[in-house]
Design a protein around this motif. Structure first.
Motif, PDB file in Angstrom:
ATOM      1  N   THR A 176      51.240  30.923  46.746  1.00 47.20           N
ATOM      2  CA  THR A 176      50.221  31.753  46.113  1.00 47.20           C
ATOM      3  C   THR A 176      50.493  31.827  44.618  1.00 47.20           C
ATOM      4  O   THR A 176      51.568  31.456  44.142  1.00 47.20           O
ATOM      5  CB  THR A 176      50.230  33.183  46.680  1.00 47.20           C
ATOM      6  OG1 THR A 176      51.458  33.839  46.303  1.00 47.20           O
ATOM      7  CG2 THR A 176      50.085  33.181  48.194  1.00 47.20           C
ATOM      8  N   THR A 177      49.532  32.320  43.878  1.00 44.00           N
ATOM      9  CA  THR A 177      49.778  32.672  42.485  1.00 44.00           C
ATOM     10  C   THR A 177      50.597  33.963  42.458  1.00 44.00           C
ATOM     11  O   THR A 177      50.927  34.536  43.500  1.00 44.00           O
ATOM     12  CB  THR A 177      48.452  32.892  41.741  1.00 44.00           C
ATOM     13  OG1 THR A 177      47.759  34.007  42.340  1.00 44.00           O
ATOM     14  CG2 THR A 177      47.564  31.657  41.810  1.00 44.00           C
ATOM     15  N   CYS A 199      50.776  37.527  42.582  1.00 46.66           N
ATOM     16  CA  CYS A 199      49.797  38.487  43.082  1.00 46.66           C
ATOM     17  C   CYS A 199      50.159  39.901  42.644  1.00 46.66           C
ATOM     18  O   CYS A 199      51.329  40.293  42.706  1.00 46.66           O
ATOM     19  CB  CYS A 199      49.719  38.426  44.601  1.00 46.66           C
ATOM     20  SG  CYS A 199      49.160  36.821  45.236  1.00 46.66           S
ATOM     21  N   ARG A 200      49.152  40.667  42.226  1.00 44.79           N
ATOM     22  CA  ARG A 200      49.386  42.038  41.768  1.00 44.79           C
ATOM     23  C   ARG A 200      49.380  43.036  42.912  1.00 44.79           C
ATOM     24  O   ARG A 200      49.848  44.161  42.771  1.00 44.79           O
ATOM     25  CB  ARG A 200      48.321  42.425  40.725  1.00 44.79           C
ATOM     26  CG  ARG A 200      48.351  41.542  39.486  1.00 44.79           C
ATOM     27  CD  ARG A 200      49.709  41.555  38.835  1.00 44.79           C
ATOM     28  NE  ARG A 200      49.815  40.598  37.736  1.00 44.79           N
ATOM     29  CZ  ARG A 200      50.949  40.318  37.104  1.00 44.79           C
ATOM     30  NH1 ARG A 200      52.072  40.912  37.477  1.00 44.79           N
ATOM     31  NH2 ARG A 200      50.974  39.437  36.131  1.00 44.79           N
ATOM     32  N   ASP A 201      48.798  42.661  44.050  1.00 47.34           N
ATOM     33  CA  ASP A 201      48.832  43.516  45.239  1.00 47.34           C
ATOM     34  C   ASP A 201      48.696  42.620  46.460  1.00 47.34           C
ATOM     35  O   ASP A 201      48.364  41.436  46.352  1.00 47.34           O
ATOM     36  CB  ASP A 201      47.736  44.585  45.207  1.00 47.34           C
ATOM     37  CG  ASP A 201      46.350  43.986  45.020  1.00 47.34           C
ATOM     38  OD1 ASP A 201      45.963  43.114  45.830  1.00 47.34           O
ATOM     39  OD2 ASP A 201      45.651  44.386  44.068  1.00 47.34           O
ATOM     40  N   GLU A 256      46.551  42.699  48.872  1.00 43.60           N
ATOM     41  CA  GLU A 256      45.187  42.277  49.215  1.00 43.60           C
ATOM     42  C   GLU A 256      44.837  40.988  48.487  1.00 43.60           C
ATOM     43  O   GLU A 256      44.144  40.126  49.042  1.00 43.60           O
ATOM     44  CB  GLU A 256      44.189  43.384  48.898  1.00 43.60           C
ATOM     45  CG  GLU A 256      44.262  44.564  49.852  1.00 43.60           C
ATOM     46  CD  GLU A 256      44.021  44.190  51.312  1.00 43.60           C
ATOM     47  OE1 GLU A 256      43.325  43.185  51.573  1.00 43.60           O
ATOM     48  OE2 GLU A 256      44.536  44.898  52.195  1.00 43.60           O
ATOM     49  N   GLN A 257      45.323  40.830  47.257  1.00 51.99           N
ATOM     50  CA  GLN A 257      45.134  39.562  46.569  1.00 51.99           C
ATOM     51  C   GLN A 257      45.860  38.446  47.313  1.00 51.99           C
ATOM     52  O   GLN A 257      45.317  37.350  47.511  1.00 51.99           O
ATOM     53  CB  GLN A 257      45.648  39.634  45.127  1.00 51.99           C
ATOM     54  CG  GLN A 257      45.496  38.314  44.363  1.00 51.99           C
ATOM     55  CD  GLN A 257      46.142  38.330  42.990  1.00 51.99           C
ATOM     56  OE1 GLN A 257      46.560  39.385  42.494  1.00 51.99           O
ATOM     57  NE2 GLN A 257      46.263  37.167  42.363  1.00 51.99           N
ATOM     58  N   ALA A 258      47.077  38.729  47.741  1.00 56.62           N
ATOM     59  CA  ALA A 258      47.827  37.738  48.518  1.00 56.62           C
ATOM     60  C   ALA A 258      47.079  37.379  49.800  1.00 56.62           C
ATOM     61  O   ALA A 258      47.019  36.208  50.191  1.00 56.62           O
ATOM     62  CB  ALA A 258      49.219  38.271  48.838  1.00 56.62           C
ATOM     63  N   ARG A 259      46.508  38.381  50.447  1.00 59.81           N
ATOM     64  CA  ARG A 259      45.771  38.126  51.694  1.00 59.81           C
ATOM     65  C   ARG A 259      44.585  37.199  51.444  1.00 59.81           C
ATOM     66  O   ARG A 259      44.358  36.249  52.203  1.00 59.81           O
ATOM     67  CB  ARG A 259      45.291  39.446  52.303  1.00 59.81           C
ATOM     68  CG  ARG A 259      44.610  39.303  53.659  1.00 59.81           C
ATOM     69  CD  ARG A 259      44.289  40.666  54.274  1.00 59.81           C
ATOM     70  NE  ARG A 259      43.872  40.508  55.668  1.00 59.81           N
ATOM     71  CZ  ARG A 259      42.624  40.306  56.056  1.00 59.81           C
ATOM     72  NH1 ARG A 259      41.643  40.247  55.165  1.00 59.81           N
ATOM     73  NH2 ARG A 259      42.333  40.166  57.341  1.00 59.81           N
ATOM     74  N   ARG A 260      43.826  37.473  50.391  1.00 58.88           N
ATOM     75  CA  ARG A 260      42.667  36.620  50.089  1.00 58.88           C
ATOM     76  C   ARG A 260      43.109  35.181  49.825  1.00 58.88           C
ATOM     77  O   ARG A 260      42.481  34.229  50.294  1.00 58.88           O
ATOM     78  CB  ARG A 260      41.904  37.180  48.892  1.00 58.88           C
ATOM     79  CG  ARG A 260      41.175  38.495  49.160  1.00 58.88           C
ATOM     80  CD  ARG A 260      40.239  38.833  48.023  1.00 58.88           C
ATOM     81  NE  ARG A 260      40.941  39.044  46.764  1.00 58.88           N
ATOM     82  CZ  ARG A 260      41.430  40.225  46.358  1.00 58.88           C
ATOM     83  NH1 ARG A 260      41.312  41.296  47.139  1.00 58.88           N
ATOM     84  NH2 ARG A 260      42.029  40.344  45.198  1.00 58.88           N
ATOM     85  N   GLU A 261      44.177  35.042  49.059  1.00 55.64           N
ATOM     86  CA  GLU A 261      44.649  33.690  48.734  1.00 55.64           C
ATOM     87  C   GLU A 261      45.156  32.965  49.973  1.00 55.64           C
ATOM     88  O   GLU A 261      44.885  31.775  50.167  1.00 55.64           O
ATOM     89  CB  GLU A 261      45.743  33.756  47.668  1.00 55.64           C
ATOM     90  CG  GLU A 261      45.240  34.151  46.294  1.00 55.64           C
ATOM     91  CD  GLU A 261      46.263  33.890  45.203  1.00 55.64           C
ATOM     92  OE1 GLU A 261      47.197  33.097  45.428  1.00 55.64           O
ATOM     93  OE2 GLU A 261      46.125  34.486  44.117  1.00 55.64           O
ATOM     94  N   ASP A 276      49.231  49.542  49.105  1.00 53.14           N
ATOM     95  CA  ASP A 276      49.459  48.573  50.176  1.00 53.14           C
ATOM     96  C   ASP A 276      49.436  49.182  51.578  1.00 53.14           C
ATOM     97  O   ASP A 276      49.555  48.444  52.561  1.00 53.14           O
ATOM     98  CB  ASP A 276      50.815  47.876  49.974  1.00 53.14           C
ATOM     99  CG  ASP A 276      50.837  46.973  48.746  1.00 53.14           C
ATOM    100  OD1 ASP A 276      49.745  46.666  48.217  1.00 53.14           O
ATOM    101  OD2 ASP A 276      51.938  46.572  48.324  1.00 53.14           O
TER     102      ASP A 276
END
Length: 365
Positions: free
Chosen positions: A47-48, A50-52, A54-59, A312
């Motif tokens: 992943t890039t 991630c700031r949270d 949920e961003q990780a989940r989307r990626e 989170d």
């Protein structure tokens, strides 16, 4: 986050050495940069920053879908599993300078590392803080290992372990839980000793379950199988993120980590890989065997203020609902493959199943 996936034959589930083709298709047709791994039957995603979660989940959702597309185009299937459940448990070593050198130095051990893990990186202020954070994370490694235990089979047979990957991985001379570090200098001295002994080629081969990352300003937690679902991977990421964040605060306040002896921790980690989420494992802080789920509940309760501050907590609750409702990855695999149904097993762990949602009716802690 880093996730590794296994490439298998779509019908038999046996590993296939098609990483070169999958990586090329992903790059040229989908614009996705995949990484090669030690064998030609594996690929890795990153992943890039991630700031949270949920961003990780989307990626993770999007990237897993793209990996599935690239694998299908190459004539194989990508599955999220800690070790090959079917077929041979070895693969061709990837043709790169580094991997060829590892194969020369470590022989069959390299070919037999056809296993897939998940590594979570969390940024820390500096190297000295990093080693102290590792000390604070150490006692929770058995619980983290159990959360994503996802490799009960090898060669079509039940190994009796929830995470067979952990047992295979333990064959490396520098693996498992690390010792307590007194300082960054102490960590460096240990690394130098292992390199001088020939048990690691360099610092990147210091494969402890938690370590200061070699090229990033992070602590890297690498104890887990790759999770069968994104929600389990996100649960792991949220817990690791909160553990590290709390440890940074504790280090700043001068709070000493619990110095759990390395051998005690090794016993608990072995039991966690054997038992999985619904087993009973030594609680290294109390010294008594306790259900893993109770230990995870204690950890979640301890970290809830951090989850709330990070935003989170919903992701943590979603992951816990999945574990409580359906069991861990190893349990689900055993149910799917109970009658030898290869397609049911492969469908369960197919990376295209990434967005399978948790049951909503189960109450999380």
């Amino acid at each position: 986050m880093e996730e590794e996936f296994l490439l298998v034959d779509p019908q038999t589930g046996a590993p296939v050495n098609l990483a070169e083709e999958v990586v090329a298709i992903a790059r040229e047709q989908l614009g996705l940069e995949l990484e090669h791994e030690l064998t030609g039957a594996q690929v890795e995603i990153n992943t890039t920053v991630c700031r949270d979660v949920e961003q990780a989940r989307r990626e993770l959702l999007e990237t897993r879908r793209q990996v599935a597309r690239a694998a299908r185009a190459a004539g194989c299937r990508a599955i999220a599993v800690g070790a090959p459940p079917l077929g041979e448990a070895s693969g061709e070593v990837t043709d790169s300078l580094r991997y060829r050198r590892i194969a020369r130095e470590f022989g069959a051990l390299a070919e037999q590392q056809l296993i897939c893990g998940c590594h979570v990186h969390v940024e820390v202020p500096d190297r000295e803080t990093a080693v102290q954070v590792c000390n604070h994370v150490r006692p929770w490694l058995p619980v983290l290992a159990a959360v994503t235990a996802n490799s009960p089979f090898s060669g079509g047979e039940d190994t009796g372990f929830a995470s067979w990957r952990s047992t295979v991985w333990s064959r490396w001379p520098v693996s498992g839980p690390p010792p307590v570090f007194s300082s960054w200098e102490h960590y460096e001295e240990l690394c130098d000793t292992m390199i001088a002994a020939g048990t690691a080629l360099d610092r990147a081969m210091v494969y402890w379950d938690v370590r200061p990352a070699t090229e990033l300003p992070t602590v890297e937690v690498r104890v887990s199988d790759v999770a069968a679902t994104v929600d389990e991977a996100v649960l792991l990421a949220a817990v690791v993120r909160a553990l590290v964040a709390q440890a940074v605060v504790d280090v700043g306040r001068g709070v000493e980590a619990e110095p759990v002896p390395q051998e005690v921790l090794r016993q608990a980690c072995w039991s966690a890989s054997n038992e999985g989420m619904r087993g009973t494992v030594l609680d290294v802080l109390s010294g008594e065997p306790r259900p893993v789920r109770d230990q995870l509940e204690d950890l979640v309760r301890r970290l809830t203020p951090v989850f709330e501050a990070n935003g989170d907590l919903p992701a943590v609750q979603r992951g816990l609902r999945l574990l409580d409702g359906e069991g861990g990855g190893a349990e689900r695999q055993r149910r799917a493959f109970g009658n030898g149904d290869v397609e049911s097993l492969l469908s369960l762990v197919d990376v295209d199943n990434a967005d399978r949602t948790a049951p909503q009716e189960t109450t999380a802690c």
